[in-house]
Scaffold this active site. Structure first.
Site, PDB file in Angstrom:
ATOM      1  N   GLU A   1      -7.075 -12.688  -1.900  1.00 23.57           N
ATOM      2  CA  GLU A   1      -7.413 -11.736  -0.843  1.00 23.57           C
ATOM      3  C   GLU A   1      -7.047 -12.281   0.539  1.00 23.57           C
ATOM      4  OE1 GLU A   1      -8.295  -8.645  -0.891  1.00 23.57           O
ATOM      5  OE2 GLU A   1      -8.235  -8.622  -3.080  1.00 23.57           O
TER       6      GLU A   1
ATOM      7  N   CYS B   1       3.721  12.385  -4.479  1.00 24.97           N
ATOM      8  CA  CYS B   1       2.510  13.160  -4.751  1.00 24.97           C
ATOM      9  C   CYS B   1       2.473  13.734  -6.173  1.00 24.97           C
ATOM     10  CB  CYS B   1       2.361  14.274  -3.718  1.00 24.97           C
ATOM     11  SG  CYS B   1       2.173  13.644  -2.026  1.00 24.97           S
TER      12      CYS B   1
ATOM     13  N   CYS C   1      -6.733  16.546  -1.918  1.00 29.41           N
ATOM     14  CA  CYS C   1      -6.108  15.859  -0.775  1.00 29.41           C
ATOM     15  C   CYS C   1      -5.750  16.854   0.328  1.00 29.41           C
ATOM     16  CB  CYS C   1      -4.854  15.114  -1.232  1.00 29.41           C
ATOM     17  SG  CYS C   1      -3.998  14.262   0.111  1.00 29.41           S
TER      18      CYS C   1
ATOM     19  N   CYS D   1       0.298  11.570  -8.218  1.00 32.98           N
ATOM     20  CA  CYS D   1      -1.024  11.250  -7.680  1.00 32.98           C
ATOM     21  C   CYS D   1      -2.129  12.026  -8.401  1.00 32.98           C
ATOM     22  CB  CYS D   1      -1.069  11.555  -6.189  1.00 32.98           C
ATOM     23  SG  CYS D   1      -2.669  11.217  -5.438  1.00 32.98           S
TER      24      CYS D   1
END
Length: 348
Positions: free
Chosen positions: A37, A198, A207, A201
Site C-alpha cells: 500500500e 462501460c 451509475c 462494468c
DNA sequence: AAATCGGGGCT
DNA sequence: AGCCCAGATTT
C-alpha cells in the site's frame, strides 16, 4: 440501485474479473499489505512490482526492516520517488517492532497514528489484511465513485473529497470487505479508466455518469498550473582512487536522506569545496544540461566533471555527511534518479 | 486550503 | 509535452 445491490454486483464481478495474481496477493499479511500500500501511493502497479519483490526479499518481516539502516532502506527505494514514504516506513517498522510487539494494529484510529499511514491506507490494511470493515478512497475508487454519483469538482478539493469519503463509507460492506476493497480498485484500474469500458462494468444501472452519458466529465481534472524552472550545478568530483564525492541530504525536503553530488549555484564555491577536501583540480569539463521534472517544478542540472588529485602531504578530509562512492564497488545508499543516471553514464 | 514530495509510463 | 498514478504530511 440499493447499497445491497451495489455490493452484490461488485463482489460478483470480482469473482470473475478481479485481479488475483499480484505479488502482494500471495501470502497476505499485515506486513505485505502495508508495504504494498505504501509503495502504491501515487505509483502505478507495474512500476511497483519489481520494487516490492526486491524489498520483501531483503526485508521479509517488520523486524528485519526495523533492524536495517535507513541508508539501506532508501537504497531499496531508489527510483520509486516520494522518499518520505521510505523514511516513514522505517519509522513505523521501529514503532511496530519495539512498541507494539511486532503486531500491526487493526483499528483505523491507531493505524492512522503510524507515520505514512493515512485514512485510505488504514482502510486498505484493515480490510485486506484483517478482513474487517474498512473503507478506502484511492485514485481508483475516486474515479469510480465520482462517475457513479456524478460528483462535481476536483477530488483533491475538500468538498468533493468529503462527499466521496461519505459514499465510500456508506457502500463498504461489513462482510467480504477485503474482496470489496480489492474489487473497487480493480474496477477503477481495468474498467472505469480514462476511456471507460462501460460494457464491462457491473454497476452501470446505478451509475449517474453512464445513465446521462457524461463519463468524460468525471472525475473533474486538477486545475493546471505551469511548472517553474530551477537551475543547479552537480559537481561530479572524481578521484581515481576514491571515486565520486557524495553528500547526504538532510532528512527533510526534496530527496531527503539521499546521497547526491554537491550542488552549487555559483562557480566560485567549487574552489572552496576542493580546498576543504584537500584536493586540487586536474581538469574539469561541463557536461550537457539535463532536465529532471518533479510534480511541482522542473530542475535543469548542469553536471561538471572534475578530475581531482590529493595535495601532497595532505590526507583527504571529509565530514560525516560526505563519502566517496566508487561505482565499481557500490554500497547500499539511496540516490535520486539523476545521480544514478549520471553515475551509470560515466561508468560506461 | 494549499503546498510539498518523485518518477515513470501512457496519450 | 502533458497527465496522473492503490496519498500523506506540513504549512
Amino acid at each position: 440501485m440499493t447499497t445491497q445491490e451495489f455490493q452484490n454486483a461488485i463482489l460478483k464481478w470480482f469473482l470473475v474479473s478481479g485481479r488475483d495474481n499480484l505479488p502482494w496477493q500471495k501470502n497476505i499479511s499485515a506486513y505485505s499489505v502495508w508495504i504494498s500500500e505504501i509503495m502504491l501511493q501515487q505509483t502505478r502497479v507495474n512500476t511497483v512490482i519489481p520494487y516490492f519483490e526486491r524489498f520483501t526479499r531483503r526485508f521479509p518481516d517488520v523486524r528485519e526492516l526495523s533492524n536495517a539502516s535507513i541508508d539501506e532502506v532508501l537504497h531499496y527505494w531508489t527510483g520509486l520517488g516520494y522518499y518520505a514514504r521510505a523514511r516513514n516506513l522505517h519509522r513505523t517498522a521501529n514503532i511496530v517492532a519495539n512498541e507494539l510487539s511486532g503486531c500491526f494494529p487493526s483499528d483505523i484510529a491507531t493505524l492512522i497514528t503510524l507515520p505514512g499511514i493515512g485514512r485510505s491506507t488504514a482502510g486498505a490494511i484493515r480490510s485486506i489484511a484483517f478482513k474487517k470493515r474498512g473503507a478506502i478512497l484511492d485514485g481508483n475508487v475516486k474515479r469510480v465513485l465520482s462517475r457513479f454519483a456524478a460528483i462535481d469538482g476536483w477530488p483533491g478539493h475538500t468538498r468533493p473529497l468529503k462527499n466521496l469519503w461519505s459514499i465510500s463509507e456508506e457502500l463498504t460492506p461489513l462482510r467480504n470487505t477485503d474482496s470489496f476493497s480489492q474489487a473497487m480498485m480493480d474496477l477503477g484500474a481495468t474498467v472505469c479508466i480514462s476511456q471507460p469500458k462501460c460494457h464491462l462494468c457491473p454497476i452501470t444501472t446505478g451509475c449517474k455518469a453512464f445513465l446521462s452519458g457524461t463519463q468524460q466529465k468525471y472525475p473533474q481534472k486538477k486545475p493546471k498550473t505551469s511548472l517553474p524552472v530551477k537551475t543547479t550545478h552537480f559537481l561530479m568530483i572524481y578521484n581515481k582512487k576514491l571515486g565520486y564525492l557524495l553528500r547526504k541530504n538532510k532528512s527533510q525536503g526534496i530527496w531527503g536522506g539521499l546521497w547526491v553530488f554537491p550542488q552549487i549555484s555559483k562557480m566560485q564555491e567549487l574552489d572552496l569545496i576542493l580546498r576543504e577536501l584537500g584536493l586540487k583540480s586536474i581538469e574539469s569539463r561541463t557536461l550537457a544540461t539535463s532536465r529532471h521534472t518533479f510534480s511541482h517544478y522542473h530542475l535543469d542540472y548542469v553536471p561538471i566533471l572534475i578530475h581531482a588529485r590529493e595535495l601532497k602531504g595532505q590526507t583527504t578530509r571529509k565530514t560525516c555527511r560526505e563519502r566517496w562512492y566508487n561505482p565499481n564497488t557500490p554500497v547500499s545508499l539511496g540516490m535520486p534518479a539523476p545521480v544514478v543516471s549520471l553515475l551509470e553514464q560515466l561508468n560506461n
